[in-house]
Write a protein that holds these residues in place. Structure first.
Motif, PDB file in Angstrom:
ATOM      1  N   UNK A   1      -0.396   4.157  12.147  1.00 14.08           N
ATOM      2  CA  UNK A   1      -0.199   3.408  11.095  1.00 14.08           C
ATOM      3  C   UNK A   1      -1.156   4.293   9.861  1.00 14.08           C
ATOM      4  N   UNK A   2      -0.891   4.213   8.727  1.00 10.83           N
ATOM      5  CA  UNK A   2      -1.604   5.063   7.714  1.00 10.83           C
ATOM      6  C   UNK A   2      -1.716   4.382   6.410  1.00 10.83           C
ATOM      7  N   UNK A   3      -2.590   4.403   5.589  1.00  8.24           N
ATOM      8  CA  UNK A   3      -2.868   3.903   4.553  1.00  8.24           C
ATOM      9  C   UNK A   3      -3.568   4.743   3.459  1.00  8.24           C
ATOM     10  N   UNK A   4      -3.215   4.418   1.839  1.00  5.77           N
ATOM     11  CA  UNK A   4      -3.953   5.503   0.992  1.00  5.77           C
ATOM     12  C   UNK A   4      -5.360   4.760   0.388  1.00  5.77           C
ATOM     13  N   UNK A   5      -6.184   5.468   0.123  1.00  8.98           N
ATOM     14  CA  UNK A   5      -7.417   5.164  -0.494  1.00  8.98           C
ATOM     15  C   UNK A   5      -7.727   5.757  -1.836  1.00  8.98           C
ATOM     16  N   UNK A   6      -8.176   4.889  -2.557  1.00  7.75           N
ATOM     17  CA  UNK A   6      -8.495   5.671  -4.041  1.00  7.75           C
ATOM     18  C   UNK A   6      -9.741   5.151  -4.506  1.00  7.75           C
ATOM     19  N   UNK A   7     -10.254   6.196  -5.162  1.00  6.69           N
ATOM     20  CA  UNK A   7     -11.638   6.021  -5.903  1.00  6.69           C
ATOM     21  C   UNK A   7     -11.767   6.885  -7.001  1.00  6.69           C
TER      22      UNK A   7
END
Length: 414
Positions: free
Chosen positions: A223-229
């Motif tokens: 599984x993958x997910x996007x992180x933003x900052x």
């Protein structure tokens, strides 16, 4: 007059020191143009005639080493890219430093498909790869080619391809979810967080500098997910570049990723920076690996600004030496490599250019440390390729290597 003389002596000493370290860095490979190991010359001629191989459109970018294989990526920047993932056999390196690249795992995997029935083991377009502690090769595949044209050719969604290096067999492919891929996304760098005693509990961190984000992939969960900052964004005051006589402007966000050894809590610290920036940041991998926490707004304060490297210290890739705690940085505007000891505060006084050569290290864009604690670096004159024209009568691409301990000897970073 005394002060001027002292400054001149110091300057000469620094130049001598930088070039001395450069001489410690052995030039392993060099070439004027990328050439491949074709099945035969007829196949090469046919590929060139059909536009499937345009020599001047092939420029290497990423590298990593496993045993006797030195992997070299050749992104399909433009049409005519013959093979994107390749290697050279280090046993063959001798006086001839211009060895042809061998497609990995074979030509078939690197040949672009001609219909919609695409084998998942295909490698469409890779920029960087990473060898992990479990003898696996992780490939960040952009899934599209001719990326500098107005209409890139999309073959597959972007994602990760993994091969078993002991058998050269395909393990799996993971496509990123459509919602995590932005219109401007361009996934480039990849680092792997794993333990040889627990290979299934692996995580990959992949940068998306164009869309200012970071992808996290769990091997166990597939599984993958996007992180933003905000810290993933470029610095608008640091987007002007001058490399090898070429002036250009970039707005690349987060790119360089360096992983620390495991901390007392069992997680690592990831040091990161945008390319168009001279600042450095950190976050614990505990935050990134927890999908719920990584996607929550509360994560904001878990990311830390740790310091400023100084003027013109723009860096693409970086890597930490796990034994000394020193991070090495490619220095794309200063034709070399810099270092910083993470045990000290980061500032221009603690950040040191230790290798420099304005002739052979133009656009030092890739730096890696292998399983034997050797440091590798590639220079490739990328700005000339993108904005002017490479002179194929000159040597354009070089790969250097040295034991880390040799580079750190007498270094200001120890």
């Amino acid at each position: 007059m005394f002060k001027v003389q002292n400054l001149l002596i110091i300057w000469l000493w620094l130049c001598t020191k930088l070039f001395t370290n450069a001489f410690k860095f052995n030039e392993i490979l060099s070439s004027k143009m990328v050439e491949f190991q074709w099945p035969d010359m007829e196949t090469r001629a046919r590929a060139e005639m059909n536009g499937l191989y345009i020599p001047g459109h092939n420029v290497p970018l990423g590298l990593d080493r496993w045993n006797d294989k030195l992997f070299i990526t050749v992104p399909r920047w433009k049409n005519g890219g013959a093979s994107s993932l390749n290697y050279v056999d280090l046993k063959r390196i001798g006086e001839n430093k211009s060895l042809p690249l061998i497609p990995y795992p074979n030509w078939d995997a690197n040949t672009l498909p001609t219909d919609d029935n695409i084998n998942p083991s295909k490698i469409i377009n890779t920029f960087r790869v990473k060898v992990d502690e479990c003898d696996r090769l992780w490939i960040m595949d952009a899934g599209k080619t001719d990326v500098f044209s107005e209409k890139p050719a999309l073959f597959l969604p972007p994602g990760i391809v993994i091969y078993d290096l002991k058998t050269d067999q395909f393990i799996r492919r993971h496509h990123f979810d459509e919602k995590d891929v932005k219109d401007e996304s361009f996934f480039t760098n990849i680092v792997i967080d794993t333990d040889k005693d627990n290979c299934d509990q692996a995580f990959a961190y992949i940068t998306d500098p164009n869309a200012q984000g970071l992808m996290v992939y769990s091997y166990a969960a597939d599984d993958s997910w996007r992180v933003e900052h905000h810290f993933f964004h470029f610095d608008p005051l640091n987007g002007d570049f001058n490399v090898g006589g070429v002036n250009f402007q970039w707005s690349d966000g987060v790119f360089g990723l360096a992983l620390s050894p495991k901390n007392a809590d069992g997680y690592r610290t990831i040091y990161f920076h945008p390319t168009a920036s001279t600042k450095e940041f950190t976050v614990s991998t505990e935050v990134l690996q927890n999908k719920t926490a990584a996607l929550s707004e509360e994560k904001y304060y878990q990311f830390k600004f740790i310091g400023e490297r100084g003027m013109n210290t723009h860096s693409s890739t970086s890597v930490m030496d796990p034994y000394s705690g020193v991070i090495f940085y490619s220095q794309i505007q200063r034709d070399g490599i810099a270092c910083w000891n993470t045990k000290r505060p980061l500032n221009p006084e603690s950040f040191h250019l230790i290798i420099h050569n304005p002739q052979t290290m133009v656009f030092a864009n890739e730096v890696k440390i292998d399983q034997d604690n050797n440091i590798w670096m590639m220079s490739n004159r990328m700005p000339q390729f993108l904005y002017k024209q490479l002179n194929f009568d000159d040597i354009n691409f070089r790969i250097f290597m040295s034991p880390v301990n040799d580079i750190l000897t007498d270094s200001p970073c120890v």
